[in-house]
Design a protein around this motif. Sequence first.
Motif, mmCIF file in Angstrom:
data_model
loop_
_atom_site.group_PDB
_atom_site.id
_atom_site.type_symbol
_atom_site.label_atom_id
_atom_site.label_comp_id
_atom_site.label_asym_id
_atom_site.label_seq_id
_atom_site.Cartn_x
_atom_site.Cartn_y
_atom_site.Cartn_z
ATOM 1 N N GLY A 32 -5.572 20.700 -2.424
ATOM 2 C CA GLY A 32 -4.632 19.950 -3.189
ATOM 3 C C GLY A 32 -3.624 19.183 -2.685
ATOM 4 O O GLY A 32 -2.683 18.361 -3.326
ATOM 5 N N LEU A 33 -3.875 18.921 -1.258
ATOM 6 C CA LEU A 33 -2.817 18.294 -0.536
ATOM 7 C C LEU A 33 -3.140 16.706 -0.187
ATOM 8 O O LEU A 33 -4.372 16.652 0.279
ATOM 9 C CB LEU A 33 -2.233 19.039 0.738
ATOM 10 N N SER A 34 -2.283 15.949 0.035
ATOM 11 C CA SER A 34 -2.792 14.658 0.455
ATOM 12 C C SER A 34 -2.591 14.499 2.161
ATOM 13 O O SER A 34 -2.001 15.352 2.346
ATOM 14 C CB SER A 34 -1.704 13.494 -0.351
ATOM 15 N N PRO A 35 -3.133 13.384 2.506
ATOM 16 C CA PRO A 35 -2.899 13.348 3.988
ATOM 17 C C PRO A 35 -1.425 13.420 4.446
ATOM 18 O O PRO A 35 -1.001 14.063 5.531
ATOM 19 C CB PRO A 35 -3.540 12.025 4.085
ATOM 20 N N GLU A 36 -0.711 12.676 3.756
ATOM 21 C CA GLU A 36 0.920 12.696 3.818
ATOM 22 C C GLU A 36 1.409 14.184 3.838
ATOM 23 O O GLU A 36 2.260 14.654 4.871
ATOM 24 C CB GLU A 36 1.782 11.948 2.956
ATOM 25 N N ASP A 37 1.036 14.997 2.823
ATOM 26 C CA ASP A 37 1.562 16.189 2.764
ATOM 27 C C ASP A 37 1.125 16.770 3.862
ATOM 28 O O ASP A 37 1.910 17.886 4.433
ATOM 29 C CB ASP A 37 0.824 17.192 1.486
ATOM 30 N N GLN A 39 0.722 16.034 6.953
ATOM 31 C CA GLN A 39 1.292 15.420 8.009
ATOM 32 C C GLN A 39 2.827 15.970 8.383
ATOM 33 O O GLN A 39 3.055 15.993 9.441
ATOM 34 C CB GLN A 39 1.379 14.064 7.801
ATOM 35 N N LYS A 50 -1.969 19.718 8.860
ATOM 36 C CA LYS A 50 -2.950 19.162 9.583
ATOM 37 C C LYS A 50 -3.204 20.156 10.919
ATOM 38 O O LYS A 50 -4.312 20.400 11.582
ATOM 39 C CB LYS A 50 -2.801 17.694 9.792
ATOM 40 N N LEU A 106 -6.249 13.058 9.077
ATOM 41 C CA LEU A 106 -6.798 14.703 8.537
ATOM 42 C C LEU A 106 -8.368 14.686 8.468
ATOM 43 O O LEU A 106 -8.793 15.378 8.572
ATOM 44 C CB LEU A 106 -5.985 14.456 7.057
ATOM 45 N N PHE A 158 7.915 21.080 0.972
ATOM 46 C CA PHE A 158 7.985 20.602 -0.505
ATOM 47 C C PHE A 158 9.357 20.860 -0.859
ATOM 48 O O PHE A 158 9.811 20.369 -1.732
ATOM 49 C CB PHE A 158 6.910 21.294 -1.439
ATOM 50 N N ALA A 166 5.260 21.025 -6.658
ATOM 51 C CA ALA A 166 4.737 22.178 -6.498
ATOM 52 C C ALA A 166 3.519 22.073 -5.916
ATOM 53 O O ALA A 166 2.652 20.965 -5.962
ATOM 54 C CB ALA A 166 4.206 22.766 -8.249
ATOM 55 N N GLU B 36 -1.123 8.757 6.662
ATOM 56 C CA GLU B 36 -0.208 9.569 7.308
ATOM 57 C C GLU B 36 0.535 8.545 8.495
ATOM 58 O O GLU B 36 1.646 8.691 8.728
ATOM 59 C CB GLU B 36 -1.328 10.248 8.420
ATOM 60 N N THR B 102 6.989 13.079 1.424
ATOM 61 C CA THR B 102 5.641 12.845 1.398
ATOM 62 C C THR B 102 5.214 12.430 -0.149
ATOM 63 O O THR B 102 4.343 11.788 -0.338
ATOM 64 C CB THR B 102 4.638 14.444 1.760
#
Lengths: 397, 397, 397, 397
Positions: A32-37, A39, A50, A106, A158, A166, B36, B102
């Motif tokens: 459920g995580l984005s590449p930003e998350d 990172q 990552k 990622l 987070f 969340a 990222e 993020t």
Amino acid sequence: MLNPAAIDVPPAAAVANRFNQVRAATVALAEGLSPEDCQVQSMPDASPVKWHLAHTTWFFETFVLAAQPGHRPFDEGFEYLFNSYYNGVGDQPVRADRGLTTRPLLERVLDYRAHIDERMAALLAGGADGNLLALVELGINHEQQHQELILTDIKHAFWSNLLQPAYSADAPVADPTDTKPGFVGHPGGLALIGADAEGFAFDNERPRHRVWLEPFEISTRLVTNAEYRAFIDDGGYERHSYWLSDAWALVAEHRWRWPLYWRAALDAEFTLSGEQPLRGDAPVTHLSFYEADAYARWAGARLPTEAEWETAATAGGLDQLYDAAWQWTGSAYLGYPGFRPSRDSLGEYNGKFMSGQMVLRGGSCLTAPGHTRATYRNFFPPSARWQCTGLRLARDA
Amino acid sequence: MLNPAAIDVPPAAAVANRFNQVRAATVALAEGLSPEDCQVQSMPDASPVKWHLAHTTWFFETFVLAAQPGHRPFDEGFEYLFNSYYNGVGDQPVRADRGLTTRPLLERVLDYRAHIDERMAALLAGGADGNLLALVELGINHEQQHQELILTDIKHAFWSNLLQPAYSADAPVADPTDTKPGFVGHPGGLALIGADAEGFAFDNERPRHRVWLEPFEISTRLVTNAEYRAFIDDGGYERHSYWLSDAWALVAEHRWRWPLYWRAALDAEFTLSGEQPLRGDAPVTHLSFYEADAYARWAGARLPTEAEWETAATAGGLDQLYDAAWQWTGSAYLGYPGFRPSRDSLGEYNGKFMSGQMVLRGGSCLTAPGHTRATYRNFFPPSARWQCTGLRLARDA
Amino acid sequence: MLNPAAIDVPPAAAVANRFNQVRAATVALAEGLSPEDCQVQSMPDASPVKWHLAHTTWFFETFVLAAQPGHRPFDEGFEYLFNSYYNGVGDQPVRADRGLTTRPLLERVLDYRAHIDERMAALLAGGADGNLLALVELGINHEQQHQELILTDIKHAFWSNLLQPAYSADAPVADPTDTKPGFVGHPGGLALIGADAEGFAFDNERPRHRVWLEPFEISTRLVTNAEYRAFIDDGGYERHSYWLSDAWALVAEHRWRWPLYWRAALDAEFTLSGEQPLRGDAPVTHLSFYEADAYARWAGARLPTEAEWETAATAGGLDQLYDAAWQWTGSAYLGYPGFRPSRDSLGEYNGKFMSGQMVLRGGSCLTAPGHTRATYRNFFPPSARWQCTGLRLARDA
Amino acid sequence: MLNPAAIDVPPAAAVANRFNQVRAATVALAEGLSPEDCQVQSMPDASPVKWHLAHTTWFFETFVLAAQPGHRPFDEGFEYLFNSYYNGVGDQPVRADRGLTTRPLLERVLDYRAHIDERMAALLAGGADGNLLALVELGINHEQQHQELILTDIKHAFWSNLLQPAYSADAPVADPTDTKPGFVGHPGGLALIGADAEGFAFDNERPRHRVWLEPFEISTRLVTNAEYRAFIDDGGYERHSYWLSDAWALVAEHRWRWPLYWRAALDAEFTLSGEQPLRGDAPVTHLSFYEADAYARWAGARLPTEAEWETAATAGGLDQLYDAAWQWTGSAYLGYPGFRPSRDSLGEYNGKFMSGQMVLRGGSCLTAPGHTRATYRNFFPPSARWQCTGLRLARDA
């Protein structure tokens, strides 16, 4: 360090099966995580998701595959890039800079995982010997440790994020208890603790050895949020007499007034599912050792030693041992009598951290299924709060 | 601060056209970057690309659209989240934590841009008055400043990245020169500097005012890599006598031995196109004020004052004024005689930074086309090295 | 640096006389102090009184006596030990460690002074040439600067001391004023500032040169405690709009709420004579540049530039110029047009500090008699508060 | 904390006699020191000699005399000024600022001592009860601890002093040994350690309790300078595999390459008698726990636990137990089973430091005569080097 010769090795097929399940579970945690998350690194103690995905893969490539004839690295740079702290393998990047490594992306790290998984599958299909299976077993356990770190690190990230998103609507939580607090007694005497030679265990759980215990009592369940709230309401964070000297200095410096993720109103806490009302009957979590120790002193009790904990845990009758929160003990993290880390790189796994840390026992709601056991020794610095840590009381009988 | 009443306002259509071009150019700068890459903040002085994309949009929403009747914010949280330093607008997040944000994801920030662009288009199509057009013009210039910061910040991030990836194969570079170094003289006397009341200029460029100049000479071009290399080879970084006291302490603390992006072998430098051989005839860049000042002293010269620079730049005959590298001057960044920042939030734009910084003049190969001019005053702390900064020599006549 | 050739040298006897008076005055300042008092260094910016006593003596030994034929050092170790910052003379001890130098004892430092004074007397009696007399004159002025530092440093040390003892019952204070605040105007135009070639002046006061001034007004007296109190009462320390960006960060970090030595009740201040009631009509002192600048903005005025100050001071009609408090100006401390520090060690005297500091003009109640003049340029970092610093307002005409 | 009721109290006359002897011995330690020497604090961990002189006196005034009817404090300010860390008594000055307290002067502190000694003499002559005698006994032991700290702190101060003066020509040193290194064995089993209820002991030495020991061997003497030199010559400080993880980081940060007071040439060391040639057969001293631990690993051995040390020390046959150097053990400093600090202010004496420190056993050449014993538990952080600390090896049998 595990001593491969001494382990009752499971058949290769069973190991391969476990390997696949655990590896897939790690990827599932990041779904459920984005590449930003994946990172972000919210503090030096935490690592980007990552990085966890890559480092656990690096472990198998470095300690298992690299020793195979004809091995060619997936990427020449990764040996350096994803080494956590193994001086024996070579230099490592600065830990606090893990969050700067935007490349590899990622996507490429996921390719790396798939590639190594494929090679591992081929290797295990080819009939691996006992030594190699023991290394794979260690790698699986290592990966499970990082699964829990992925959850605690993303929780911290987070929470540090101004929007406090969340992670998941149904993330695991420590179940509340409807039992009354109670103590069970133990007569003391000579006890045996530590892992015996059979089956998997980390090097720091061995050798199994004798310890002398005085009679003691230990609580049947963990301290709850409501109980901890009473400590706060009673001025617990304002009275020096409950606190160790180092702790009192930290309380002042960081202005600690409640557990890490509690809101100032003391009626809600940040969780992996975002902000949630605080349940009074759930175990208090995200305490430092210092807070756990101060609470125990306030409560007229103390933390159990790790030998008391293990003895009581195996004697039975205790709730919330492995699935609620890691439990701080009053024992410094040191080697058992007769402990000797091996001289190779894997010898760095546990032994070199035996300084300045306290032992935690049990397991938490974030621990991978089947990962922990009564002899398991977790350890963190006494100031650490971002792990899922709580406490169980003990007292002299 | 710009005084809208005093500006010769261009027609709304022209402003709308420029708005669209500049906004699109910003997005184009991020096109080759992953989520990222846009997330990372490699040091407190730099900002994530995603933040630049959002903050420049926030500027138009906060200072232009929010004043329109019936305005509804795109996202309630963004006013706080993407405020850089405008205390008058409210609190701001800690600058060093920008890299932790993020969420919102890059995708949502791009949606934010599109949404605000649409509303701006509607507003400008509706026949905006002069006051409003002046604010838009300020926003456009503000965005162009961030375009250069996007490039310098991502350069620093990629250099900090262990793999040191390239941003683009054909990123802009400062052109080399085939001219000999030479000085042109100026007789001094009363000069007029600063922006007059017509046309766009930042508040810190005004008012236009008189200064007395002693006769001076100024170099026709910038100091080159080869010339700076001679300073290094002559022990420039090892002799205290070339350095200001603060500078000498920094040289020791950070072990400065060459410009920020040079390799230790002094034959290559990290660029937006990755590592490249060092061209001796190209302008030296990524120097701090302290290094520029030390070089000038070593060369038997000095840095020009900003009044000398502006007077000579408008008198003509100088190369590499606006398209190679920003040029450190010997002038501290202070208000001009008669300067008064306005009392509203935009008054924080420039005036409150008039402490501890030095003026740079000209422009660089990374500056947005049409953004700079002879009266333009750029400023950075004397220790800053991550901007595209070089130097032009001066001396007493 | 002074250019000896250009100075109208006073006869040797007059210099010898001044030398004796100034040297004795320094020792007199330490008379009421114990060896412990003279030992303490309350912060890195301050120095122990013992160090001041030794360093001023070192100056004469190093720059005057060491060049004489047959000179033998009083103590081999002192050249290193009491060098403040002259890289050209050799390495120096770490500034913050001056307080650790319990040996040599105070007694021995006083012997050192007597010994060097004797040799200096012999030298001066022998008919010194102009070059040498100019060096002695510089040393005398240098010593007078340290006389003021002895008082400001011991004030800070005694204030840091938990008992907050008094230095002396009749220590100098800035006299109150019974004059109303008022401004005198100046028409601006071309002005001449800086020291001419005759007489003693520090290198940074030269060359005398032209500056263009816009019309301005300047206050006839300094801002008083009562006036500054009104700023505090009006929320001056709580409103960002009065403060430079760097200043606002410092206010938050150090929780500045009043001048350095004021009590929280705002009715008393720590002085060299211990705690004293605050006189509303006395000049406010121990302000940083940032506070002076914020006050001026609150008062609808600004700080004068140093050129305005000097021009107005010589035009006349101003009170409290030299005997109350040093006056922060809005000018950064930089070299005058044509300034060139000499290349020898004394060239380090002033030039290398031309970065990151602001100019103060005038003199204070702690300044040695006869030490200052209209062209005198004092300088400190904008955050410095432990000097006797206040402010005089200016505004555009 | 001592439990007065449980102590076999010596008659008042004997206590009074010991009191006088110990108090006089403290003053004698400061006899060769100037007021400046007694003022200096060379690092936050160390304290000025003057502070030690005052604080040990404060102990008797606060915990003995203040409880007497009609007590009037010698100086109202001293209760606050010379409180070390007793939160129960009130706030304390910041530890790192002890060196700023020039007032009271040394002379007045000596008056303070004489005054309190007189009152104590009167009190003891009046026939003190057992409770009070126990408190005096604690104060005497407390003062002896500070006697050793006076020596280690002044050693550090003189070493930090650029002239590195000698404290005394005949200061105590750890005697060399002519014995060969050898190990004595112990069969392990249930052992009893800790102080029994009779006689004086600190609270942390109690209660006496059982521990289980595995068979072990322990060295008959301490590691010598020559042996430690071999470790250095073998690259001991350059190989990570000998070091704990925290230790390896410190070695890099502080560039540790030899024991604290050794010279770079490894042939001399700074002592209380100034620089002296290094004796190969003398015990190595001024090691951190980290260095002792690394040396032991290099030597194929380990540090003894405190239980092993105490058991072997009382079994006999070991040299250099109490008069050479404190001996680092592998035991973290924690409370014994059943340990409970008392709730009054003296309960802060030992218990609140049971975090982040390691136990040392034995005694050193700087320890006051008669002060130590087999059950004595000294403790310092693992990084501390300025105490007289060495090591004795152990190994599994």
